[in-house]
Design a protein around this motif. Structure first.
Motif, PDB file in Angstrom:
ATOM      1  N   GLU A   1      33.538  39.782  53.152  1.00  0.00           N
ATOM      2  CA  GLU A   1      32.808  39.087  54.219  1.00  0.00           C
ATOM      3  C   GLU A   1      33.648  37.988  54.868  1.00  0.00           C
TER       4      GLU A   1
ATOM      5  N   HIS B   1      36.641  30.511  46.788  1.00  0.00           N
ATOM      6  CA  HIS B   1      35.726  30.904  47.868  1.00  0.00           C
ATOM      7  C   HIS B   1      34.458  31.503  47.277  1.00  0.00           C
ATOM      8  N   GLU B   2      33.318  31.076  47.813  1.00  0.00           N
ATOM      9  CA  GLU B   2      32.052  31.582  47.280  1.00  0.00           C
ATOM     10  C   GLU B   2      31.704  32.956  47.842  1.00  0.00           C
ATOM     11  N   GLN B   3      31.953  33.146  49.150  1.00  0.00           N
ATOM     12  CA  GLN B   3      31.576  34.442  49.731  1.00  0.00           C
ATOM     13  C   GLN B   3      32.606  35.499  49.332  1.00  0.00           C
TER      14      GLN B   3
ATOM     15  N   GLN C   1      37.733  34.855  44.839  1.00  0.00           N
ATOM     16  CA  GLN C   1      36.812  33.924  44.175  1.00  0.00           C
ATOM     17  C   GLN C   1      37.581  32.901  43.341  1.00  0.00           C
TER      18      GLN C   1
END
Length: 588
Positions: A537, A531-533, A527
């Motif tokens: 994942e 990165h948001e996910q 994060q």
């Protein structure tokens, strides 16, 4: 001798026989020491777990064996790790390629002769342990260059031709006593009549439920003392033995697929999910459970309840966790064992234990060596104290890094601290990278030599770690590869936009490759890298084959086996060019 690895025959440097073998008995008649040793071995356990973890001990019998292909003589030892019940009670020892043989050979000063090349085609490094992978033969005369199966077939054929060997299948089957005189377990659905009849219960008498109001004590199964459970009237009595728990656990994997079906054992969902992709178990559990589960599965297949022949596609047998043991001799001659956490150990500069004292009274304790963690030896380490101190990720990393999963893992507090230092370094590297500026677009055509070198290291690491985790299940070497990549990032001093883009790719690879092993740290770092996910994942990193190509390669030049030079040569250079480069070097 019996062996499963005839391909390693040219690497045999001794033969080991069981204490009950005729050669051992013959040697024992000539030597009281050997007789005493064989007697001591007979007292030990013969379970797979005990055989795997016990110290490898042996004595030379004075006999010599003749190697069937080279004609050379090799010594014959009597050894405590060879069982008379398996094979012929005699094994050929190849210490370069079998860990048990390696431990024995290094202890007793027997030669180690590598005959299988590593994955790069080189002589494997066996200084720290045996190289157990299959590969291409070396140092094997006419069999050099053959891969495992071809070597297996060729050497087996040669032995058959010479009349001194044949291919044979050995089974390690023992009778299975499925009944237990105890309360725990599935009741056996059988009843006995007044005239000695033995009759299975009918469908309307099933299921048999264990009574819940029971008193369990040391005097045997309570079911035998409960007429309300065992007596059925008219002189008929119910069986009070229960099934061994292996009976229930030998088909649970099939039941998992359709556990909500209360009308039948299995339904069509079992065929959808089975066979199981990967089965992981401890050595003792895996071997017995595997036999019973395969038996059950084939039984279910024969009854038309499943379609597949085998229950599992791949087996990983995990090793034991072992730790140091400490004790004092009590007045009655017994041993009082102390937990390693309560003992202070003085060590030499190489970390080897010299002496130990109990912290509560400062008095010395005896060191009992390294054994599998057990309640009886009081050498279990509660990981919780380490988790409280360093966090779960550190403990996970240490356990995955300390040994390949199929080998014994030696617990080490200093190893846990080392794992913690590495994770702190990854955290620091990501933090410093983010503070250094914003990366530009990764334009691979514009990279200089240093940037290409780091990018190549990144994709070599992705390739190796993916194979180690996915195919070989050697998590320790995958972690070592990420550590090397982290070292390369530390040496890479380039904060240009393109330089930051290359180091960003490297650090993101480190984070994703470590994510299955240290999920909490990697979730946060992923994060922070924008990165948001969640990392869990994210797509697993893909290898860019173009990044692996080299413009130049380093060549090692040896003369008569001695290192004389390291040369940088163009990757496209032919033999003549390389030889000329070597000849121009002063040392060469």
């Amino acid at each position: 001798v019996y062996t499963t690895r005839p391909d390693t025959l040219m690497g045999v440097t001794y033969v080991a026989v069981a204490p009950g073998h005729p050669l051992a008995k013959q040697a024992a008649e000539q030597s009281s020491e050997i007789a005493a040793f064989c007697e001591e071995c007979a007292k030990g356990g013969t379970s797979e777990a005990e055989m795997a973890t016990k110290e490898k001990l042996g004595m030379a019998t004075g006999h010599k064996a003749i190697h069937p292909l080279s004609g050379e003589e090799v010594p014959v030892f009597v050894a405590n790790f060879v069982l008379m019940e398996f094979g012929t009670g005699a094994v050929m020892a190849v210490p370069a390629h079998d860990q048990r043989d390696w431990e024995f050979a290094t202890k007793y000063g027997v030669e180690l002769k590598p005959v299988v090349a590593d994955e790069h085609g080189n002589t494997p490094d066996i200084s720290e342990g045996a190289y157990t992978e299959h590969g291409t033969l070396i140092n094997s005369g006419e069999f050099d260059g053959l891969e495992f199966q071809a070597a297996f077939d060729a050497i087996a054929a040669k032995l058959a031709e010479l009349g001194c060997g044949e291919v044979k299948t050995n089974y390690r089957l023992r009778d299975w006593g499925i009944a237990r005189q105890r309360y725990w377990g599935a009741p056996i659905p059988v009843k006995y009549g007044p005239e000695g009849q033995t009759v299975p219960l009918s469908d309307d008498e099933l299921p048999v439920a264990l009574p819940m109001e029971v008193t369990v004590d040391a005097s045997g199964s309570p079911l035998k003392k409960m007429p309300e459970f065992s007596e059925l009237g008219d002189g008929w009595v119910r069986e009070t033995d229960t099934f061994d728990t292996f009976m229930e656990s030998s088909w649970y994997f099939a039941r998992f697929c359709c556990a909500d079906n209360h009308e039948a054992m299995l339904d069509e969902r079992a065929n959808y999910w089975l066979p199981v992709d990967l089965y992981i178990g401890g050595i003792e559990h895996a071997i017995l459970h595997l036999l019973y589960a395969r038996f059950f599965h084939k039984l279910l297949r024969d009854f038309g309840m499943v379609d597949s022949d085998e229950p599992f596609q791949q087996l990983l047998t995990q090793g034991m966790v072992i730790a140091e043991t400490f004790y004092r001799i009590k007045d009655n001659g017994g041993k009082e064992w102390f937990n390693p956490a309560d003992v202070e150990v003085k060590r030499d500069e190489k970390g080897r234990p010299l002496s130990a004292v109990l912290m509560s009274d400062g008095q010395p304790v005896e060191m009992g060596g390294i054994e599998k963690m057990s309640k009886s030896k009081n050498n279990g380490v509660d990981p919780q104290s380490m988790i409280d101190k360093f966090g779960a990720d550190t403990v996970r990393l240490f356990m995955m890094f300390a040994a390949p999963p199929e080998q014994s893992l030696e617990w080490s507090d200093s190893g846990v601290e080392g794992a913690h230092r590495f994770l702190k370094r990854i955290w620091r590297q990501v933090t410093e990278h983010l503070a250094a500026g914003t990366p530009g677009t990764l334009n691979v055509d514009a990279l200089n030599d240093d940037q290409k070198a780091l990018r190549r290291k990144t994709h070599e690491t992705i390739k190796k770690a993916s194979d180690d985790i996915g195919r070989r299940t050697t998590f320790n070497t995958a972690i070592a590869a990420v550590m090397e990549l982290s070292n390369a990032v530390a040496k890479f001093d380039d904060t240009s936009e393109l330089g930051l883009a290359v180091s960003r790719e490297a650090l993101e690879a480190c984070v994703l490759l470590l994510a299955p092993i240290t999920p909490h740290l990697c979730h946060t770092l992923w994060q922070q890298l924008g990165h948001e996910q969640p990392a869990i994942e994210a797509q697993w990193p893909k290898v860019d084959e173009a990044a692996l190509t080299r413009d130049s390669i380093e060549l090692v030049v040896q003369v008569n086996g001695k290192l004389r030079a390291r040369l940088e040569a163009p990757a496209s250079a032919d033999k003549a060019t390389i030889e000329q480069l070597a000849m121009e070097n002063e040392n060469v």
